[in-house]
Design a protein around this motif. Structure first.
Motif, PDB file in Angstrom:
ATOM      1  N   ASP A 161       0.837  -1.202   0.000  1.00 13.80           N
ATOM      2  CA  ASP A 161       0.000   0.000   0.000  1.00 13.80           C
ATOM      3  C   ASP A 161       0.879   1.261   0.000  1.00 13.80           C
ATOM      4  OD1 ASP A 161      -3.041   0.785   0.825  1.00 13.80           O
ATOM      5  OD2 ASP A 161      -1.571   2.213   1.592  1.00 13.80           O
ATOM      6  N   LYS A 162       0.586   2.148  -0.926  1.00 13.72           N
ATOM      7  CA  LYS A 162       1.396   3.365  -1.069  1.00 13.72           C
ATOM      8  C   LYS A 162       1.243   4.264   0.152  1.00 13.72           C
ATOM      9  CE  LYS A 162       0.511   6.274  -4.645  1.00 13.72           C
ATOM     10  NZ  LYS A 162       0.389   7.698  -4.240  1.00 13.72           N
ATOM     11  N   SER A 163       0.014   4.498   0.584  1.00 16.79           N
ATOM     12  CA  SER A 163      -0.216   5.396   1.714  1.00 16.79           C
ATOM     13  C   SER A 163       0.486   4.878   2.976  1.00 16.79           C
ATOM     14  CB  SER A 163      -1.717   5.508   2.006  1.00 16.79           C
ATOM     15  OG  SER A 163      -2.372   6.111   0.925  1.00 16.79           O
ATOM     16  N   HIS A 207       4.470   5.137   2.752  1.00 20.40           N
ATOM     17  CA  HIS A 207       4.970   6.487   3.065  1.00 20.40           C
ATOM     18  C   HIS A 207       5.002   6.712   4.574  1.00 20.40           C
ATOM     19  CE1 HIS A 207       4.998   8.384  -0.886  1.00 20.40           C
ATOM     20  NE2 HIS A 207       3.736   8.071  -1.113  1.00 20.40           N
ATOM     21  N   ARG A 208       3.885   6.392   5.211  1.00 15.78           N
ATOM     22  CA  ARG A 208       3.758   6.681   6.642  1.00 15.78           C
ATOM     23  C   ARG A 208       4.730   5.840   7.462  1.00 15.78           C
ATOM     24  NH1 ARG A 208      -0.713   8.103   3.949  1.00 15.78           N
ATOM     25  NH2 ARG A 208      -2.276   9.482   4.863  1.00 15.78           N
ATOM     26  N   ALA A 209       4.999   4.617   7.006  1.00 20.07           N
ATOM     27  CA  ALA A 209       5.907   3.742   7.749  1.00 20.07           C
ATOM     28  C   ALA A 209       7.309   4.353   7.797  1.00 20.07           C
ATOM     29  CB  ALA A 209       5.934   2.361   7.109  1.00 20.07           C
ATOM     30  N   GLY A 245       2.292  13.621  -4.019  1.00 18.80           N
ATOM     31  CA  GLY A 245       1.508  14.536  -3.196  1.00 18.80           C
ATOM     32  C   GLY A 245       1.560  14.163  -1.726  1.00 18.80           C
ATOM     33  N   THR A 246       1.553  12.871  -1.442  1.00 18.17           N
ATOM     34  CA  THR A 246       1.577  12.429  -0.040  1.00 18.17           C
ATOM     35  C   THR A 246       2.893  12.825   0.603  1.00 18.17           C
ATOM     36  OG1 THR A 246       0.153  10.581  -0.653  1.00 18.17           O
ATOM     37  CG2 THR A 246       1.222  10.453   1.488  1.00 18.17           C
ATOM     38  N   THR A 247       4.011  12.612  -0.109  1.00 20.31           N
ATOM     39  CA  THR A 247       5.309  13.015   0.455  1.00 20.31           C
ATOM     40  C   THR A 247       5.304  14.511   0.722  1.00 20.31           C
ATOM     41  OG1 THR A 247       6.295  11.339  -0.988  1.00 20.31           O
ATOM     42  CG2 THR A 247       7.812  12.861   0.104  1.00 20.31           C
ATOM     43  N   THR A 248       4.862  15.286  -0.255  1.00 19.09           N
ATOM     44  CA  THR A 248       4.932  16.743  -0.140  1.00 19.09           C
ATOM     45  C   THR A 248       4.077  17.242   1.029  1.00 19.09           C
ATOM     46  OG1 THR A 248       5.095  16.763  -2.544  1.00 19.09           O
ATOM     47  CG2 THR A 248       4.762  18.886  -1.463  1.00 19.09           C
ATOM     48  N   ARG A 249       2.829  16.791   1.085  1.00 15.74           N
ATOM     49  CA  ARG A 249       1.918  17.373   2.084  1.00 15.74           C
ATOM     50  C   ARG A 249       2.221  16.859   3.483  1.00 15.74           C
ATOM     51  NH1 ARG A 249      -2.607  16.891  -2.069  1.00 15.74           N
ATOM     52  NH2 ARG A 249      -2.501  18.896  -3.157  1.00 15.74           N
ATOM     53  N   LEU A 250       2.501  15.576   3.637  1.00 18.32           N
ATOM     54  CA  LEU A 250       2.778  15.062   4.982  1.00 18.32           C
ATOM     55  C   LEU A 250       4.111  15.615   5.499  1.00 18.32           C
ATOM     56  CD1 LEU A 250       0.372  13.266   4.245  1.00 18.32           C
ATOM     57  CD2 LEU A 250       1.515  11.366   5.373  1.00 18.32           C
ATOM     58  N   GLY A 298      -1.841  25.389  -0.629  1.00 14.65           N
ATOM     59  CA  GLY A 298      -2.406  26.363   0.308  1.00 14.65           C
ATOM     60  C   GLY A 298      -3.280  25.691   1.351  1.00 14.65           C
ATOM     61  N   ARG A 299      -3.965  24.617   0.961  1.00 14.08           N
ATOM     62  CA  ARG A 299      -4.845  23.898   1.892  1.00 14.08           C
ATOM     63  C   ARG A 299      -4.067  23.337   3.082  1.00 14.08           C
ATOM     64  NH1 ARG A 299      -6.955  18.816  -1.560  1.00 14.08           N
ATOM     65  NH2 ARG A 299      -7.735  20.452  -2.896  1.00 14.08           N
ATOM     66  N   VAL A 300      -2.785  23.024   2.877  1.00 19.53           N
ATOM     67  CA  VAL A 300      -1.946  22.527   3.968  1.00 19.53           C
ATOM     68  C   VAL A 300      -1.296  23.701   4.691  1.00 19.53           C
ATOM     69  CG1 VAL A 300      -0.020  21.014   4.559  1.00 19.53           C
ATOM     70  CG2 VAL A 300      -1.437  20.456   2.605  1.00 19.53           C
ATOM     71  N   VAL A 324     -11.880  20.156   2.921  1.00 18.49           N
ATOM     72  CA  VAL A 324     -12.060  19.003   2.017  1.00 18.49           C
ATOM     73  C   VAL A 324     -11.724  17.732   2.782  1.00 18.49           C
ATOM     74  CG1 VAL A 324     -11.665  19.943  -0.305  1.00 18.49           C
ATOM     75  CG2 VAL A 324      -9.703  19.441   1.137  1.00 18.49           C
ATOM     76  N   ALA A 325     -12.394  16.620   2.416  1.00 13.53           N
ATOM     77  CA  ALA A 325     -12.095  15.337   3.067  1.00 13.53           C
ATOM     78  C   ALA A 325     -10.809  14.802   2.450  1.00 13.53           C
ATOM     79  CB  ALA A 325     -13.241  14.358   2.853  1.00 13.53           C
ATOM     80  N   SER A 326      -9.683  15.208   3.021  1.00 17.61           N
ATOM     81  CA  SER A 326      -8.384  14.812   2.472  1.00 17.61           C
ATOM     82  C   SER A 326      -7.513  14.230   3.572  1.00 17.61           C
ATOM     83  CB  SER A 326      -7.697  16.026   1.844  1.00 17.61           C
ATOM     84  OG  SER A 326      -6.304  15.810   1.766  1.00 17.61           O
ATOM     85  N   ALA A 327      -7.086  12.987   3.376  1.00 19.87           N
ATOM     86  CA  ALA A 327      -6.223  12.341   4.371  1.00 19.87           C
ATOM     87  C   ALA A 327      -4.839  12.975   4.386  1.00 19.87           C
ATOM     88  CB  ALA A 327      -6.113  10.858   4.076  1.00 19.87           C
ATOM     89  N   GLN A 328      -4.435  13.518   3.243  1.00 10.59           N
ATOM     90  CA  GLN A 328      -3.124  14.172   3.212  1.00 10.59           C
ATOM     91  C   GLN A 328      -3.145  15.420   4.084  1.00 10.59           C
ATOM     92  OE1 GLN A 328      -2.139  14.780  -0.929  1.00 10.59           O
ATOM     93  NE2 GLN A 328      -1.748  12.596  -1.259  1.00 10.59           N
ATOM     94  N   LEU A 329      -4.222  16.180   3.960  1.00 10.12           N
ATOM     95  CA  LEU A 329      -4.358  17.401   4.750  1.00 10.12           C
ATOM     96  C   LEU A 329      -4.505  17.056   6.238  1.00 10.12           C
ATOM     97  CD1 LEU A 329      -4.865  20.363   5.144  1.00 10.12           C
ATOM     98  CD2 LEU A 329      -7.112  20.099   4.097  1.00 10.12           C
ATOM     99  N   ILE A 351     -11.459   7.549  -3.769  1.00  6.58           N
ATOM    100  CA  ILE A 351     -11.038   8.674  -4.625  1.00  6.58           C
ATOM    101  C   ILE A 351     -10.040   8.239  -5.711  1.00  6.58           C
ATOM    102  CG2 ILE A 351      -9.253   9.458  -2.973  1.00  6.58           C
ATOM    103  CD1 ILE A 351     -11.438  11.820  -5.024  1.00  6.58           C
ATOM    104  N   ASP A 352      -9.081   7.389  -5.366  1.00  4.70           N
ATOM    105  CA  ASP A 352      -8.061   7.005  -6.355  1.00  4.70           C
ATOM    106  C   ASP A 352      -8.575   5.944  -7.334  1.00  4.70           C
ATOM    107  OD1 ASP A 352      -6.262   8.766  -5.238  1.00  4.70           O
ATOM    108  OD2 ASP A 352      -5.317   7.255  -3.974  1.00  4.70           O
ATOM    109  N   GLU A 353      -9.718   5.351  -7.031  1.00  5.31           N
ATOM    110  CA  GLU A 353     -10.258   4.285  -7.883  1.00  5.31           C
ATOM    111  C   GLU A 353     -11.271   4.818  -8.897  1.00  5.31           C
ATOM    112  OE1 GLU A 353      -8.013   3.479  -5.347  1.00  5.31           O
ATOM    113  OE2 GLU A 353      -9.817   3.501  -4.102  1.00  5.31           O
TER     114      GLU A 353
HETATM  115  C1  S3P Z   1      -3.504   9.799   0.166  1.00  7.20           C
HETATM  116  C2  S3P Z   1      -4.672  10.508   0.212  1.00  7.20           C
HETATM  117  C3  S3P Z   1      -5.468  10.838  -0.980  1.00  7.20           C
HETATM  118  C4  S3P Z   1      -5.101   9.978  -2.165  1.00  7.20           C
HETATM  119  C5  S3P Z   1      -3.621   9.846  -2.329  1.00  7.20           C
HETATM  120  C6  S3P Z   1      -2.993   9.241  -1.089  1.00  7.20           C
HETATM  121  C7  S3P Z   1      -2.766   9.574   1.415  1.00  7.20           C
HETATM  122  O1  S3P Z   1      -5.243  12.188  -1.321  1.00  7.20           O
HETATM  123  O2  S3P Z   1      -5.665  10.502  -3.344  1.00  7.20           O
HETATM  124  O3  S3P Z   1      -3.315   9.014  -3.428  1.00  7.20           O
HETATM  125  O4  S3P Z   1      -1.848   8.706   1.438  1.00  7.20           O
HETATM  126  O5  S3P Z   1      -3.070  10.220   2.416  1.00  7.20           O
HETATM  127  P1  S3P Z   1      -6.077  13.376  -0.617  1.00  7.20           P
HETATM  128  O6  S3P Z   1      -5.951  13.195   0.822  1.00  7.20           O
HETATM  129  O7  S3P Z   1      -5.409  14.643  -1.044  1.00  7.20           O
HETATM  130  O8  S3P Z   1      -7.481  13.230  -1.138  1.00  7.20           O
END
Ligand code: S3P
Length: 423
Positions: A18-20, A23-25, A91-96, A122-124, A161-166, A309-311
């Motif tokens: 799993d990509k998400s 990254h977190r690990a 995006g996950t690397t950048t925002r987290l 900006g959202r982050v 927004v419902a964003s796990a990255q944020l 969202i990714d599917e």
């Molecule tokens: C992710 C969250 C999702 C997803 C992305 C991975 C994450 O993005 O689209 O591929 O690992 O937290 P958003 O949180 O921006 O919707």
């Protein structure tokens, strides 16, 4: 990549980690005390970008055949990086990372490839600045981002927004803040950060859509087993559902309820998917078997969107082969992913003769026509490339998927595995 109309897809496969979670690990392993052994880590370009960034901050990360080993430096042990932290396409690397860097005592610069430099940051920046962070970005919204040393304090933040990255960026900054940090989600998004925090000893409370974190003294390393990525399994779930005669099993897939919207939607469309061998550690895992069946159109919108969202690109393919109309709504976020995934899928599916219309926050697909193969653009977007390869399997006549190497972002062996199934 040439893709021909496929005979039945059959076999038993696994998908990469799993990509998400991968990254977190690495991120939480780096901030923990002790050594983290990660098995099942996704060796895709995005997760390698995360490893690179932490190595640049003095975190020893060893990659072996079997595992990734992260020598944690502790919450306050990161070194100032020399030069820009380059996050590639991720995006996950950048925002987290932005959340983590906001709480450091050193300055840093974050940037990535052309796609990352177009994605909204900006959202982050906004909640982090509310916590006391000093960050600037190009036009106040884009990479490169500059982060300066600052002292953070906890806040209560309602995500726009419902964003796990944020959500994760705010919670990661909360590790460094004075006082509690609370995040309120409009709808549940993936909760891998919260689960991993708990496993590493961080006090975090989840009540409905409200998540509260108490800043810990330390995080304590635990070994992490990364399950197969349901977002990668999704391509075979749809392929198996739309290619006549198919029956295939994907072993060891993560089925965290915040990620299983794809199963709910495919089943509601009439797909034959069974789960077996269910087990649950920090993350629930099972084997998934899909068999071909006749699909029907459906309405997809509301709270389920963050759970799939990714599917959505590959679900658009399923919809094109389903009887009747599928409406995808509440999915404007798709426009700010690795590419504008609404525009990309509408343009490319239209080339096959599919009846697809773009809407403000999604698309309408009137399925059930015989589609013909085409030459597909992939927009530098891994999931667009894989979705269109799946589409090509069920089209009449052969197709070409341009720039297929982009799949290496999340799934370097995608085409080989598809071939092993008979695709
Ligand atoms: C992710 C969250 C999702 C997803 C992305 C991975 C994450 O993005 O689209 O591929 O690992 O937290 P958003 O949180 O921006 O919707």
């Amino acid at each position: 990549m040439q893709v021909k109309p496929s005979g039945p897809l059959r076999g038993v496969i696994t998908v990469p980690g799993d990509k998400s979670i991968s990254h977190r690990a690495v991120m939480l392993g780096a901030l923990a005390k002790g050594t983290t052994h990660i098995t099942g880590f996704l060796m895709g370009e995005d997760c390698l970008s995360t490893i690179d960034c932490f190595r640049k901050m003095g975190v020893p990360v060893e990659i072996t055949d079997k595992e990734v080993i992260v020598e944690g430096v502790g919450l306050h042990g990161l070194d100032a990086p020399e030069g820009t932290l380059y996050t590639g396409n991720s995006g996950t690397t950048t925002r987290l990372l932005c959340g983590i860097l906001a709480g450091q005592t050193f300055s840093s610069t974050l940037s990535g490839d052309a796609s990352i430099r177009k994605r909204p940051m900006g959202r982050v920046m906004m909640p982090l600045m509310e916590m006391g962070a000093r960050i600037s970005g190009r036009d106040g919204n884009y990479c490169p981002l500059q982060l300066y040393p600052s002292e953070l304090h906890g806040i209560s933040y309602t995500l726009p927004v419902a964003s796990a990255q944020l959500k994760s960026a705010v919670l990661l900054a909360g590790l460094y803040a004075e006082g509690q940090t609370t995040v309120i989600e409009p709808a549940p998004s993936r909760d891998h950060t919260e689960r991993m925090f708990r496993a590493l000893g961080v006090e975090i409370e989840m009540h409905g859509n409200v998540i509260t974190l108490d800043p810990p003294e330390d995080l304590y390393a635990v070994d992490i087993e990364v399950p197969g990525d349901i977002s990668s399994a999704a391509f075979y779930l749809v392929a198996g559902a739309i290619v006549p005669g198919s029956s295939l099993t994907i072993r060891n897939v993560g089925v965290n309820p915040t990620r299983t919207g794809i199963l709910d939607v495919l089943r509601a469309m009439g797909a034959d998917i069974t789960e077996s061998n269910f087990r649950d550690n920090a993350e629930p895992v099972c084997d998934l078997t899909v068999k071909h069946s006749v699909l029907r159109g459906i309405q997809i919108g509301g709270d389920i969107i963050p759970r799939l969202i990714d599917e959505l690109p590959v679900l658009a393919v399923a919809a094109a082969f389903a009887q009747g109309e599928t409406v995808i709504r509440d999915a404007a976020e798709l426009k700010v992913k690795e590419s504008n995934r609404i525009a990309a899928m509408v343009a490319e599916l239209s080339k096959t003769g599919a009846d697809v219309t773009e809407t403000a926050d999604g698309m309408v697909i009137r399925g059930g026509k015989q589609l013909r193969g085409a030459t597909f653009e992939t927009y530098g977007d891994h999931r667009i490339a894989m979705s269109l390869a799946v589409c090509a399997l069920a089209c009449q006549g052969s197709s070409q998927v341009l720039d297929p190497e982009v799949v290496a972002i999340s799934y370097p062996t995608f085409f080989e595995t598809l071939q092993s199934l008979g695709g």
